[in-house]
Design an enzyme around this catalytic site. Sequence first.
Site, PDB file in Angstrom:
ATOM      1  N   LYS A  52       0.848  -1.203   0.000  1.00 57.96           N
ATOM      2  CA  LYS A  52       0.000   0.000   0.000  1.00 57.96           C
ATOM      3  C   LYS A  52       0.878   1.247   0.000  1.00 57.96           C
ATOM      4  CE  LYS A  52      -3.824  -2.519   2.008  1.00 57.96           C
ATOM      5  NZ  LYS A  52      -4.669  -2.868   3.149  1.00 57.96           N
ATOM      6  N   GLN A  96      -4.773  -1.437   9.161  1.00 57.94           N
ATOM      7  CA  GLN A  96      -4.681  -2.784   8.602  1.00 57.94           C
ATOM      8  C   GLN A  96      -5.336  -3.786   9.556  1.00 57.94           C
ATOM      9  OE1 GLN A  96      -3.657  -3.459   5.539  1.00 57.94           O
ATOM     10  NE2 GLN A  96      -3.919  -5.659   5.734  1.00 57.94           N
ATOM     11  N   ASP A 119     -11.112   2.546   3.230  1.00 59.09           N
ATOM     12  CA  ASP A 119     -11.404   1.112   3.130  1.00 59.09           C
ATOM     13  C   ASP A 119     -12.891   0.850   2.868  1.00 59.09           C
ATOM     14  OD1 ASP A 119      -9.375  -0.855   3.333  1.00 59.09           O
ATOM     15  OD2 ASP A 119      -9.007  -0.309   5.428  1.00 59.09           O
TER      16      ASP A 119
HETATM   17  N1  GUN Z   1      -6.806  -6.877   5.829  1.00 62.60           N
HETATM   18  C1  GUN Z   1      -7.028  -7.669   4.753  1.00 62.60           C
HETATM   19  N2  GUN Z   1      -7.567  -6.945   3.744  1.00 62.60           N
HETATM   20  C2  GUN Z   1      -7.684  -5.669   4.199  1.00 62.60           C
HETATM   21  C3  GUN Z   1      -8.160  -4.460   3.614  1.00 62.60           C
HETATM   22  O1  GUN Z   1      -8.607  -4.401   2.476  1.00 62.60           O
HETATM   23  N3  GUN Z   1      -8.095  -3.356   4.423  1.00 62.60           N
HETATM   24  C4  GUN Z   1      -7.619  -3.390   5.687  1.00 62.60           C
HETATM   25  N4  GUN Z   1      -7.614  -2.260   6.388  1.00 62.60           N
HETATM   26  N5  GUN Z   1      -7.177  -4.509   6.252  1.00 62.60           N
HETATM   27  C5  GUN Z   1      -7.206  -5.633   5.511  1.00 62.60           C
END
Ligand code: GUN
Length: 279
Positions: A52, A96, A119
């Site tokens: 990311k 996350q 998200d």
């Molecule tokens: N953990 C697994 N996929 C995601 C996601 O798309 N966003 C976040 N914040 N955590 C995750």
Amino acid sequence: MAELIDGKRISREIKDELKEQVAALKEEGKEIGMAVIQVGNDPASSVYVGNKKKACAYIGIRSESYELPEETSQEELLALIGKLNADPKIHGILVQLPVPAHIDEEAVIKAIDPAKDVDGFHPQSVGALSIGQKGFVSCTPAGIIQLLKRSGIEIEGKECVVIGRSNIVGKPMALLLLRENGTVTVAHSRTKNLKEVCRRADILVVAVGKPKMVDASYVKEGAVVIDVGIHRNADNKLCGDVDFESVEPVASAITPVPGGVGPMTIAMLMYNCVQAALM
Ligand code: GUN
């Protein structure tokens, strides 16, 4: 032979569009900032977070990274989110998941300002999607809509079957396909006659979390098959929820694993962050 839906190419296309848009905003003096928070050091989470941050750097979004120790308290995490909510230089906040067990995930998601909820997990974002209002959409299903549209696959009037009903993929996927005027069925682990239900689908989205569960017996001739799963098998090879070798000869188009849905999630996260800055 099915057409391969190339998520790597389409995600790059989206990121390059965003890069241009971000450069133009910079010319006007607007810089976009995203906060990326990780609590603890789960290795898989570290890989995702790293990707990311790399995508932010590629597009020209300034990322602020918060790597908090495993023993961080919920109060400390909520205080940080509060501070970032109030920071005008931060447009998107990403925590996350999963967070350590002593932290209430729901409380964390709710603490993020919906205007910075890149998200799309906040109840307000989910509610907005369900009643057709503006708001951030969960990145993986939003990415799947882009894969379909940018591959010239029409959704309107099509029989769409989503297998899986998670809050992050299955449910928002169903709502998005409905928004595109698909006729949508959500199937899940308790669905009776699952194969027959799936064989109705013109567009089949598989998000079950079981390696190679869906073979050709679930797929109508000429269907479009989207595979959300990603697993590592015994000989360390990646595979999806779909048995690709079995389904590919029957489908008209299919996403590979890797290189299908996976790369789209981050591209749409970047898209959401740029949208957040434009609001
Ligand atoms: N953990 C697994 N996929 C995601 C996601 O798309 N966003 C976040 N914040 N955590 C995750």
